[in-house]
Design a protein around this motif. Structure first.
Motif: not given
Length: 418
Positions: A131, A297, A300, A331, A333, A335, A337, A348, A352, A375
């Motif tokens: 990403d 954010w 990862d 990656r 995401f 936050c 989520e 979750w 990951r 991605c």
């Protein structure tokens, strides 16, 4: 001892010598010394001659020695002068704290740039892919990464060194043992967090983390925060993780270990995004944040070493491993989520690391990351490029500062001593 044993084993395979420009007796004596020191029996039918292998070994050992001496010297003229500068500007911490922490952040960045130079100068390059993380560079971001060896942190430092305003505003969450290393005083002054491992101290340590976030991370206006959820190196955690997985009907992982969720839960509960009562469907995580102090954010990072053989701090310092490329797969995401419920958050985070397992397994088998499915809009692989001129200027600054501080200290001592 291990290095000498390896060299002796290599030399024992060679019984014929070729021209390399060194005295045959010098090579032969060096060989015998290595063999005796490592308790290896030297073959009696070796014809003393000129040996390119021994020459290579001498050059290799000299390189390792010189690099080690340089790193030690680099620490000597960088860390103490950082501490002295912080003492000099300490009054600002009371009367103008924002200016103090801004100056300290720049010094912290410059120090980590020195560490970045160690891996770069050894030929250990870093390639970024996955990403596009430019979106989160100026936002509060929680970084989670797999933890394989002592090289993980220096390589992350080298990566972050090239990104503006990341290192000056970054908080490391690290094991308390690092508090007692040469870099410990720097992390203390920068107000990083030292987490205590062990079941008996876990609750107390998480409470201390929450307090640190409220008293340091938010008031200092820090941006990025780095967490290794596995809680230790892969080689130490793998067996325990696999036993736990078998006992609890969880995925058995080989290239990563099952993460611990306590620190993530404490961070999200303390500085996670608060949602507006009416919700938001814009897709922008910053819209849902009531307070700018909250993390927007989760980045990862999957660290992948060539052939699954991690570098270590010894390799970075001495350069004994051949030059290679380490890949960082990103990656990103929002936050919001990340679930707030403990069980959902655990799932979750486990998901990951199961994905990390798939990524690493594919990379180790094929040499490529399976970007599709991980991605949505990946950026092409990019090699991290360091600035040689900046390294030179920083060395000059730290050396000059050390000289000035030494002269000042000498003057003060002589004034009171004589």
């Amino acid at each position: 001892m291990a290095a000498l044993a390896a060299l002796a084993a290599i030399l024992l395979e060679y019984k014929s010598w070729a021209d390399c420009g060194l005295s045959c007796m010098m090579c032969y004596n060096l060989f015998l010394t290595l063999a005796q020191h490592c308790h290896c029996a030297a073959p009696l039918d070796i014809d003393p001659g000129l040996c390119p292998v021994v020459c290579w070994c001498i050059a290799f050992l000299c390189k390792c020695f010189l690099r080690t001496m340089f790193v030690i010297l680099n620490n000597v003229y960088c860390i103490p002068t950082y501490v002295v500068w912080m003492m000099i500007i300490f009054p600002l911490k009371r009367y103008h704290p924002d200016l103090y922490w801004k100056i300290e952040g720049h010094f912290f960045h410059w120090l980590l740039a020195m560490v970045s130079m160690w891996s770069w100068s050894a030929g250990y390059d870093i390639v970024e892919l996955g990403d596009d993380i430019r979106t989160c560079l100026e936002d509060r971001t929680l970084v989670i990464a797999n933890h394989q060896s002592t090289a993980d942190v220096p390589l992350l430092m080298a990566t972050f060194n090239t990104k503006k305003n990341v290192l000056p505003n970054l908080t490391w969450i690290m094991d308390r043992v690092f508090k007692y290393t040469n870099f410990g005083i720097v992390s203390i002054l920068h107000e990083d967090f030292f987490i205590v491992s062990g079941k008996d101290k876990r609750g107390e340590s998480l409470q201390a983390l929450v307090k640190h976030l409220r008293d340091s991370y938010i008031p200092r206006r820090r941006k990025w925060m780095v967490l290794f959820p596995e809680g230790g190196f892969l080689r130490k955690r793998r067996e325990t993780s696999q036993r736990f997985a078998l006992k609890n009907n969880l995925p058995v992982l080989q290239h990563v270990s099952l993460p611990r969720v306590g620190a993530l839960h404490a961070i999200v509960d303390t500085v996670g995004p608060e949602k507006n009562p009416g919700g938001n469907s814009s897709g922008d995580p910053t819209v849902n944040c009531v307070y700018p102090a909250h993390v927007n954010w989760v980045l990862d990072i999957t660290i992948a070493y060539p052939e699954g053989k991690p570098l270590d701090l010894g390799a970075i310092v001495t350069g004994y491993r051949k030059p290679c490329k380490t890949f960082l797969f990103y990656r990103l995401f929002p936050c919001r989520e990340v679930p707030r419920d403990h069980e959902a958050m655990t799932k979750w985070l486990y998901d990951r690391f199961v994905e990390k397992e798939k990524l690493l397994d594919a990379y180790y088998k094929t040499g490529k990351f399976p970007i599709d499915g991980f991605c949505a809009s990946p950026v092409p692989p990019q090699e991290v490029s360091q600035d040689c001129l900046r390294f030179a200027i920083l060395h000059l600054f730290f050396i000059t500062s050390s000289y000035i501080h030494f002269q000042l200290l000498s003057y003060v001592v002589s004034y009171f001593w004589y």
